[in-house]
Structure formats: structure tokens, C-alpha cells
Scaffold this motif. Structure first.
Motif, PDB file in Angstrom:
ATOM      1  N   ASP A  18    -104.025  34.301  -7.507  1.00 29.31           N
ATOM      2  CA  ASP A  18    -105.352  34.160  -8.111  1.00 29.31           C
ATOM      3  C   ASP A  18    -105.405  33.022  -9.123  1.00 29.31           C
ATOM      4  O   ASP A  18    -106.413  32.320  -9.231  1.00 29.31           O
ATOM      5  CB  ASP A  18    -105.769  35.480  -8.771  1.00 29.31           C
ATOM      6  CG  ASP A  18    -105.780  36.636  -7.773  1.00 29.31           C
ATOM      7  OD1 ASP A  18    -106.146  36.401  -6.605  1.00 29.31           O
ATOM      8  OD2 ASP A  18    -105.402  37.754  -8.156  1.00 29.31           O
ATOM      9  N   ARG A  19    -104.334  32.827  -9.858  1.00 29.98           N
ATOM     10  CA  ARG A  19    -104.285  31.743 -10.850  1.00 29.98           C
ATOM     11  C   ARG A  19    -103.694  30.460 -10.280  1.00 29.98           C
ATOM     12  O   ARG A  19    -103.649  29.444 -10.974  1.00 29.98           O
ATOM     13  CB  ARG A  19    -103.486  32.187 -12.070  1.00 29.98           C
ATOM     14  CG  ARG A  19    -104.138  33.327 -12.840  1.00 29.98           C
ATOM     15  CD  ARG A  19    -103.351  33.649 -14.093  1.00 29.98           C
ATOM     16  NE  ARG A  19    -103.973  34.701 -14.892  1.00 29.98           N
ATOM     17  CZ  ARG A  19    -103.501  35.150 -16.043  1.00 29.98           C
ATOM     18  NH1 ARG A  19    -102.381  34.624 -16.535  1.00 29.98           N
ATOM     19  NH2 ARG A  19    -104.121  36.108 -16.695  1.00 29.98           N
ATOM     20  N   GLY A  20    -103.221  30.524  -9.047  1.00 22.11           N
ATOM     21  CA  GLY A  20    -102.657  29.334  -8.416  1.00 22.11           C
ATOM     22  C   GLY A  20    -101.394  28.851  -9.091  1.00 22.11           C
ATOM     23  O   GLY A  20    -101.228  27.665  -9.345  1.00 22.11           O
ATOM     24  N   LYS A  21    -100.480  29.772  -9.364  1.00 24.97           N
ATOM     25  CA  LYS A  21     -99.255  29.395 -10.062  1.00 24.97           C
ATOM     26  C   LYS A  21     -98.038  30.002  -9.373  1.00 24.97           C
ATOM     27  O   LYS A  21     -98.060  31.165  -8.964  1.00 24.97           O
ATOM     28  CB  LYS A  21     -99.292  29.858 -11.520  1.00 24.97           C
ATOM     29  CG  LYS A  21     -98.079  29.438 -12.343  1.00 24.97           C
ATOM     30  CD  LYS A  21     -98.209  29.871 -13.793  1.00 24.97           C
ATOM     31  CE  LYS A  21     -96.996  29.435 -14.616  1.00 24.97           C
ATOM     32  NZ  LYS A  21     -97.120  29.829 -16.043  1.00 24.97           N
ATOM     33  N   VAL A  22     -97.000  29.207  -9.256  1.00 24.31           N
ATOM     34  CA  VAL A  22     -95.715  29.703  -8.764  1.00 24.31           C
ATOM     35  C   VAL A  22     -94.623  29.173  -9.685  1.00 24.31           C
ATOM     36  O   VAL A  22     -94.645  28.010 -10.087  1.00 24.31           O
ATOM     37  CB  VAL A  22     -95.451  29.276  -7.303  1.00 24.31           C
ATOM     38  CG1 VAL A  22     -95.473  27.760  -7.136  1.00 24.31           C
ATOM     39  CG2 VAL A  22     -94.116  29.835  -6.807  1.00 24.31           C
ATOM     40  N   SER A  23     -93.704  30.045 -10.061  1.00 23.59           N
ATOM     41  CA  SER A  23     -92.623  29.644 -10.955  1.00 23.59           C
ATOM     42  C   SER A  23     -91.295  30.148 -10.405  1.00 23.59           C
ATOM     43  O   SER A  23     -91.228  31.168  -9.712  1.00 23.59           O
ATOM     44  CB  SER A  23     -92.845  30.196 -12.369  1.00 23.59           C
ATOM     45  OG  SER A  23     -92.876  31.607 -12.364  1.00 23.59           O
ATOM     46  N   PHE A  24     -90.246  29.400 -10.732  1.00 20.97           N
ATOM     47  CA  PHE A  24     -88.887  29.743 -10.310  1.00 20.97           C
ATOM     48  C   PHE A  24     -88.034  29.884 -11.565  1.00 20.97           C
ATOM     49  O   PHE A  24     -88.105  29.036 -12.464  1.00 20.97           O
ATOM     50  CB  PHE A  24     -88.317  28.649  -9.409  1.00 20.97           C
ATOM     51  CG  PHE A  24     -89.135  28.389  -8.171  1.00 20.97           C
ATOM     52  CD1 PHE A  24     -88.866  29.071  -6.993  1.00 20.97           C
ATOM     53  CD2 PHE A  24     -90.177  27.472  -8.185  1.00 20.97           C
ATOM     54  CE1 PHE A  24     -89.608  28.825  -5.846  1.00 20.97           C
ATOM     55  CE2 PHE A  24     -90.936  27.222  -7.054  1.00 20.97           C
ATOM     56  CZ  PHE A  24     -90.648  27.902  -5.874  1.00 20.97           C
ATOM     57  N   SER A  25     -87.233  30.940 -11.620  1.00 24.26           N
ATOM     58  CA  SER A  25     -86.446  31.192 -12.817  1.00 24.26           C
ATOM     59  C   SER A  25     -85.106  31.816 -12.455  1.00 24.26           C
ATOM     60  O   SER A  25     -84.874  32.242 -11.316  1.00 24.26           O
ATOM     61  CB  SER A  25     -87.208  32.112 -13.785  1.00 24.26           C
ATOM     62  OG  SER A  25     -87.454  33.372 -13.170  1.00 24.26           O
ATOM     63  N   ASP A  26     -84.222  31.868 -13.456  1.00 24.02           N
ATOM     64  CA  ASP A  26     -82.943  32.552 -13.329  1.00 24.02           C
ATOM     65  C   ASP A  26     -83.134  33.973 -13.856  1.00 24.02           C
ATOM     66  O   ASP A  26     -83.309  34.166 -15.055  1.00 24.02           O
ATOM     67  CB  ASP A  26     -81.881  31.814 -14.142  1.00 24.02           C
ATOM     68  CG  ASP A  26     -80.513  32.485 -14.075  1.00 24.02           C
ATOM     69  OD1 ASP A  26     -80.408  33.580 -13.478  1.00 24.02           O
ATOM     70  OD2 ASP A  26     -79.543  31.923 -14.615  1.00 24.02           O
ATOM     71  N   PRO A  27     -83.133  34.991 -12.991  1.00 21.80           N
ATOM     72  CA  PRO A  27     -83.408  36.349 -13.467  1.00 21.80           C
ATOM     73  C   PRO A  27     -82.322  36.914 -14.366  1.00 21.80           C
ATOM     74  O   PRO A  27     -82.562  37.868 -15.106  1.00 21.80           O
ATOM     75  CB  PRO A  27     -83.513  37.159 -12.163  1.00 21.80           C
ATOM     76  CG  PRO A  27     -82.698  36.392 -11.181  1.00 21.80           C
ATOM     77  CD  PRO A  27     -82.878  34.946 -11.545  1.00 21.80           C
ATOM     78  N   LEU A  28     -81.132  36.347 -14.335  1.00 26.36           N
ATOM     79  CA  LEU A  28     -80.037  36.846 -15.164  1.00 26.36           C
ATOM     80  C   LEU A  28     -80.161  36.380 -16.610  1.00 26.36           C
ATOM     81  O   LEU A  28     -79.657  37.033 -17.526  1.00 26.36           O
ATOM     82  CB  LEU A  28     -78.692  36.415 -14.578  1.00 26.36           C
ATOM     83  CG  LEU A  28     -78.407  36.904 -13.147  1.00 26.36           C
ATOM     84  CD1 LEU A  28     -77.037  36.428 -12.674  1.00 26.36           C
ATOM     85  CD2 LEU A  28     -78.508  38.421 -13.069  1.00 26.36           C
ATOM     86  N   THR A  29     -80.807  35.235 -16.833  1.00 24.90           N
ATOM     87  CA  THR A  29     -80.981  34.709 -18.195  1.00 24.90           C
ATOM     88  C   THR A  29     -82.444  34.606 -18.608  1.00 24.90           C
ATOM     89  O   THR A  29     -82.742  34.283 -19.760  1.00 24.90           O
ATOM     90  CB  THR A  29     -80.346  33.311 -18.302  1.00 24.90           C
ATOM     91  OG1 THR A  29     -81.008  32.417 -17.386  1.00 24.90           O
ATOM     92  CG2 THR A  29     -78.860  33.362 -17.950  1.00 24.90           C
TER      93      THR A  29
END
Length: 223
Positions: A169-180
Motif C-alpha cells: 500500500d505504501r509502495g515500499k520494500v526493505s531488506f535487513s539483517d534479522p539477526l541484528t
């Protein structure tokens, strides 16, 4: 006969022997759910075998993809990649927020991203439009979208997992390190059609895997 016909009062239990049924059942249910949490897991999405390139093999539960340079005799259907070692997720998204983790482990050449349903999977044009991704190649991390150049990402420690967070809906995609909980990169766009996750694997020794998530249990106390 008269003695038998005399109605006897119901036996009475002392108040100390009674069980508070609602509290008892609530506590029992909570303990059972706690035990279930230790054993039950949910996979947020699976991979679509009809889209997997001929060089890829999927696990039986459709959550893991391995690469081999052995060409498999698979139908050359329109949905299938024929140039890049890619596979799409089996479920597309066009609204709401979604999140999933990918285990990359010791894989030496991978790409994790999303793409649109209409993006061309045949030939070498797939990465030229409607792709948002993070990748690892030649011991370097980088990110890119179709309208931006490849950008290097500085990572202190080698990634073991990548988290993808999609807000349609907001037109956003993010990639992250779930461990940190460190964000690797994020993109803002306007999604005008259904989007799918995709995995790219060009490493013979290590697969990519969609990780399961634990069930979330909540309880309500009814008096």
C-alpha cells in the motif's frame, strides 16, 4: 415402595472441592498452546516449481532451492526462467504488509528480491525492469532497483539471513539483517500490479531457504 419413592436431595460438595471451570480451562488451554509453540511453525511462503530454471532443484516442501549445472528436462512453459537461475514465490501480493526471511548461509552467489507478475522471465531482460533486490557476489554485497544503479552495501559481518519487508500500500520494500535488525537497503515505488518474491542461486554448495516463523498465540480471559 414408599421408602424408595421418597426423593433424596442431591449430594452437596463442599465449596473447597469445586473447580473454577473457566479459569481451569483457560489455564489448560494456555499450557497446551505454549507447548504447541515449541513444535509448530509456519512457512510464510513457498516456491513455485513451475517457474524454477532448469538448473534449479526445489526441496519437497518447496521452501529450499539448490543449484546445479546439470540441465533438467523440464517443460519449457511460459512461466519458467530459461536464462537466469531464478525461481518465484508461489504467492503474489497486491495489498497489505508482508515479511519473510531467507537463509543464505554460506552461499557465495545469491540474489534475494521481488519482481512484478508481468516481468519477462525468458531471455536476459529480467533484471532490466521491475526488480528490487539485494545480492552477494565476489564477497561483496550490493543492492539495485530497475531505475537505480548497483549500489554497494557495507556489512560488518557475513550475512546468514536476509529479511524482506514489503508494504504494498505504501509502495515500499526493505531488506535487513534479522539477526541484528540492521537495514541493508530500502526502495520506494508505486506497485501497480501483483509482486512476487524471487530467489537467484548460482552456488553449487549451498541452497537458499525460506525460513519458517513461529506461531503467535494470544489469550483472552473471559469471566
Amino acid at each position: 415402595m414408599e421408602r424408595v419413592q421418597i426423593s433424596q436431595p442431591d449430594p452437596q460438595m463442599s465449596s473447597g472441592a469445586l473447580i473454577h471451570v473457566s479459569h481451569y480451562l483457560s489455564d489448560l488451554r494456555f499450557r497446551v498452546w505454549r507447548k504447541m509453540q515449541e513444535t509448530l511453525q509456519h512457512t510464510p511462503l513457498t516456491l513455485d516449481p513451475n517457474t524454477a530454471a532448469h538448473s534449479l532443484t526445489l526441496s519437497s516442501d518447496l521452501t529450499s532451492v539448490s543449484y546445479s549445472n546439470v540441465y533438467q528436462n523440464l517443460p519449457d512453459n511460459p512461466e519458467r526462467f530459461d536464462k537466469y537461475p531464478c525461481v518465484l514465490g508461489s504467492e503474489g501480493f497486491n495489498s497489505g504488509t508482508h515479511c519473510w526471511d531467507v537463509e543464505v548461509g554460506d552461499n557465495t552467489y545469491w540474489i534475494v528480491g521481488i519482481t512484478t507478475a508481468s516481468n519477462q522471465r525468458k531471455g536476459d531482460v529480467f533484471f532490466k525492469s521491475n526488480v528490487w533486490r539485494v545480492q552477494y557476489r565476489n564477497s561483496r554485497y550490493s543492492s539495485q532497483s530497475s531505475d537505480q544503479p548497483l549500489t554497494r552495501i557495507t556489512v560488518k559481518e557475513k550475512l546468514q539471513r536476509v529479511r524482506v519487508q514489503l508494504d504494498c500500500d505504501r509502495g515500499k520494500v526493505s531488506f535487513s539483517d534479522p539477526l541484528t535488525n540492521i537495514c541493508l537497503c530500502s526502495f520506494t515505488t508505486t506497485f501497480t500490479e501483483t509482486v512476487f518474491t524471487f530467489l537467484y542461486n548460482l552456488c553449487k554448495t549451498s541452497p537458499l531457504r525460506i525460513l519458517p516463523v513461529k506461531l503467535s498465540v494470544t489469550t483472552e480471559n473471559h469471566s
